[in-house]
Design an enzyme around this catalytic site. Structure first.
Site, PDB file in Angstrom:
ATOM      1  N   ASP A  39       0.814  -1.209   0.000  1.00 15.23           N
ATOM      2  CA  ASP A  39       0.000   0.000   0.000  1.00 15.23           C
ATOM      3  C   ASP A  39       0.855   1.270   0.000  1.00 15.23           C
ATOM      4  OD1 ASP A  39       1.032  -0.315   2.501  1.00 15.23           O
ATOM      5  OD2 ASP A  39      -0.845   0.047   3.588  1.00 15.23           O
ATOM      6  N   HIS A 243      23.521   1.682 -19.279  1.00 14.77           N
ATOM      7  CA  HIS A 243      22.459   2.022 -18.324  1.00 14.77           C
ATOM      8  C   HIS A 243      22.649   1.256 -17.013  1.00 14.77           C
ATOM      9  CE1 HIS A 243      19.612   3.463 -21.771  1.00 14.77           C
ATOM     10  NE2 HIS A 243      20.524   4.355 -21.444  1.00 14.77           N
ATOM     11  N   ASP A 260      26.668   9.550 -14.310  1.00  9.74           N
ATOM     12  CA  ASP A 260      25.650  10.184 -15.155  1.00  9.74           C
ATOM     13  C   ASP A 260      24.482  10.508 -14.236  1.00  9.74           C
ATOM     14  OD1 ASP A 260      23.673  10.853 -17.003  1.00  9.74           O
ATOM     15  OD2 ASP A 260      24.216   9.281 -18.417  1.00  9.74           O
ATOM     16  N   ASP A 271      21.191  16.950 -17.158  1.00 12.70           N
ATOM     17  CA  ASP A 271      21.717  15.627 -17.501  1.00 12.70           C
ATOM     18  C   ASP A 271      23.203  15.770 -17.782  1.00 12.70           C
ATOM     19  OD1 ASP A 271      22.121  13.046 -18.331  1.00 12.70           O
ATOM     20  OD2 ASP A 271      20.842  13.157 -20.107  1.00 12.70           O
ATOM     21  N   HIS A 350      25.996   4.444 -29.251  1.00  8.83           N
ATOM     22  CA  HIS A 350      24.789   5.257 -29.088  1.00  8.83           C
ATOM     23  C   HIS A 350      24.944   6.579 -29.822  1.00  8.83           C
ATOM     24  CE1 HIS A 350      26.855   7.824 -26.109  1.00  8.83           C
ATOM     25  NE2 HIS A 350      27.305   6.704 -25.555  1.00  8.83           N
ATOM     26  N   HIS A 354      20.541  13.847 -27.155  1.00 13.45           N
ATOM     27  CA  HIS A 354      19.083  13.745 -27.216  1.00 13.45           C
ATOM     28  C   HIS A 354      18.489  15.078 -26.776  1.00 13.45           C
ATOM     29  CE1 HIS A 354      19.186  13.395 -22.804  1.00 13.45           C
ATOM     30  NE2 HIS A 354      20.125  12.479 -22.956  1.00 13.45           N
ATOM     31  N   HIS A 361      14.923  12.551 -21.501  1.00 16.10           N
ATOM     32  CA  HIS A 361      14.918  12.265 -22.932  1.00 16.10           C
ATOM     33  C   HIS A 361      13.653  12.928 -23.468  1.00 16.10           C
ATOM     34  CE1 HIS A 361      17.491   8.450 -22.086  1.00 16.10           C
ATOM     35  NE2 HIS A 361      18.227   9.536 -22.183  1.00 16.10           N
ATOM     36  N   GLU A 384      26.842  13.973 -25.703  1.00 12.15           N
ATOM     37  CA  GLU A 384      27.393  12.954 -24.800  1.00 12.15           C
ATOM     38  C   GLU A 384      28.102  11.822 -25.547  1.00 12.15           C
ATOM     39  OE1 GLU A 384      24.479  10.341 -22.949  1.00 12.15           O
ATOM     40  OE2 GLU A 384      22.872  11.542 -23.828  1.00 12.15           O
ATOM     41  N   TYR A 388      33.593   2.898 -25.064  1.00  5.20           N
ATOM     42  CA  TYR A 388      33.441   1.816 -24.100  1.00  5.20           C
ATOM     43  C   TYR A 388      34.155   0.585 -24.647  1.00  5.20           C
ATOM     44  CZ  TYR A 388      29.611   5.097 -23.491  1.00  5.20           C
ATOM     45  OH  TYR A 388      28.867   6.247 -23.379  1.00  5.20           O
ATOM     46  N   ARG A 406      32.434   8.492 -20.772  1.00  8.33           N
ATOM     47  CA  ARG A 406      31.401   9.327 -21.407  1.00  8.33           C
ATOM     48  C   ARG A 406      31.491  10.711 -20.795  1.00  8.33           C
ATOM     49  NH1 ARG A 406      27.399   6.239 -20.823  1.00  8.33           N
ATOM     50  NH2 ARG A 406      26.230   7.090 -19.061  1.00  8.33           N
ATOM     51  N   GLU A 408      29.238  14.341 -20.878  1.00  5.22           N
ATOM     52  CA  GLU A 408      27.934  14.857 -21.326  1.00  5.22           C
ATOM     53  C   GLU A 408      27.678  16.235 -20.738  1.00  5.22           C
ATOM     54  OE1 GLU A 408      23.280  13.353 -21.361  1.00  5.22           O
ATOM     55  OE2 GLU A 408      24.658  12.605 -19.834  1.00  5.22           O
TER      56      GLU A 408
END
Length: 444
Positions: A39, A243, A260, A271, A350, A354, A361, A384, A388, A406, A408
């Site tokens: 709940d 991710h 990130d 971001d 990638h 974005h 996003h 970004e 890798y 990375r 960004e």
């Protein structure tokens, strides 16, 4: 604290209604509370489209827009006032409250929706709504339509056309106003300082989630009620997982850590990604890859301006990264061939960025009529790039394996170029090392 004014919300509604067909109706539901376990609910966060048009943050509400309707063009259905529930769950504006506080022309209790809304839909030429996003809402919309159809013999006229409102509304959201950009700039400043805190707190033996806590602690103290998204804190090989969200490993001496993370402020996201050495000093191989990613980001940012197309930044990134990987011997061939064959995807899989806004996003098409969208002043996006190198990639020398980088930043397009909103957090390797070792640095 900067906020979006009720006048701006009103202007948004008017702009949307100007694009709608005469005699049409738009129906936009709020978000609903979601059960986390048993709940207990997840913290409520309003639907971005609903918030964009109304500024009203309560659940179980519905926005109705009817351009040209003399009685009321803007109608809200909201939870009724209920003293007992307000003791348990908090303040409710109620129908009278949203008229006075949120400039609704008229308002009704949400419990009366099934009785009132079919009458508002009847005789309308077109219904604008989100299609295929929420099956429960789709079913309810069809039930209202069938209710009208059931009265055709009594003279009822059902709508004869339905359109997805996202095409109109999301194009509006793509161009940010001055108020929106000011809030996004503040969100980026908060996030930048949070990343600096994480760099200062980092050392071997710290856990990934402890750096996440440093960031989220600073953001909340600075006025951000929640993160813009689930933070990624990936040390060592975890930085190669795009991710990665577990954030449950201990940071090791000699590894990099990729963070990130960004704050949300007044429903607008930041971001930012930074990658830095756990010990405060890059190894030669780590710095080589890091500098290559940074050079590609600078190349991408350099081409962003009003009139450029969306993919130009990605193309600039690909050229720099592919040439660099070729020079290091991680790819073989020619730059043109490797880009054409997408050989770079083994290391950079990638896109370079974005849209950014109320959603991390954010909404908006990247192509129009099959062509990359042309950038306009006021559009906000991320840049970004990353490299890798999988720890399992036996085709490369062992010294490269497990390196993930990375970088960004948050960008707003201007007439003559762009503005980097997240420039307050260092990204030159020398600056990062100076910051983490506590020496003289403009970032301290």
């Amino acid at each position: 604290m900067k906020t979006i004014s009720q006048n701006e919300h009103r202007e948004r509604r008017l702009r949307l209604m100007e694009q709608m067909d005469p005699g049409s109706i738009a129906i936009i539901p709020s978000a609903v509370e979601q059960i986390r376990n048993n709940d207990v609910h997840y913290p409520f966060r309003q639907n971005s489209d609903f918030q964009y048009l109304t500024g009203f943050g309560e659940p179980d509400a519905l926005c109705v827009l009817m351009p040209g309707r003399a009685a009321a063009e803007y109608v809200l259905f909201v939870r009724d006032k209920n003293k007992e529930r307000e003791i348990w769950d908090g303040y409710r504006a109620g129908p009278d409250g949203v008229v006075h506080e949120y400039a609704a022309d008229d308002a009704f209790p949400i419990d009366d929706l099934d009785d009132i809304l079919p009458g508002l839909m009847e005789g309308k030429s077109r219904v604008y709504a989100h299609m295929g996003v929420n099956s429960a809402f789709d079913n309810r919309l069809m039930a209202w339509l069938n209710q009208i159809r059931g009265k055709v013999r009594q003279g009822a006229i059902p709508p004869d056309d339905f359109s997805d409102i996202a095409h109109l509304l999301h194009d509006m959201r793509l161009i940010k106003s001055r108020q929106e950009i000011a809030i996004m700039a503040d969100a980026a400043k908060i996030s930048a300082k949070a990343h600096i805190r994480a760099m200062q707190a980092c050392k071997p033996g710290v856990w990934e989630y402890q750096l996440q806590a440093e960031i989220e602690h600073h953001c909340m103290l600075a006025g951000s009620p929640r993160p813009a998204y689930g933070a990624i804190v990936g040390g060592g090989e975890n930085a190669c997982i795009l991710h990665y969200v577990e954030n449950n490993q201990k940071l090791q001496d000699g590894d990099l850590v990729l963070i990130d993370a960004g704050a949300e402020l007044q429903y607008y996201a930041s971001d930012i990604t930074r990658t830095f050495p756990v010990s405060g000093t890059f190894s030669p191989e780590q710095r080589t890859i890091y500098d290559l990613v940074l050079a590609s980001q600078y190349a991408a940012i350099a081409v962003i301006r009003a009139g450029a197309h969306w993919n130009e930044a990605h193309e600039a990134t690909l050229t720099v990264i592919t040439a660099g990987l070729l020079e290091l011997g991680l790819l073989t061939g020619t730059v043109a061939q490797l880009i054409e064959n997408e050989a770079y995807k083994e290391f950079f899989m990638h896109k370079t960025g974005h849209w950014l806004g109320m959603d991390v996003h954010d909404v908006g098409s990247y192509k129009l009529g099959g062509q990359w969208r042309v950038l306009e002043a006021g559009m906000a996006l991320t840049i970004e790039p990353g490299i890798y190198i999988s720890p399992d990639n036996m085709a490369v020398a062992a010294k490269w394996r497990g390196i993930g980088v990375r970088i960004e930043d948050d960008i707003v397009v201007t007439k003559d170029g762009c503005e980097v909103l997240s420039q307050d957090v260092p990204k030159e390797a020398d600056e990062i090392e100076a910051l983490m070792h506590g020496g003289q640095s403009p970032w301290l």
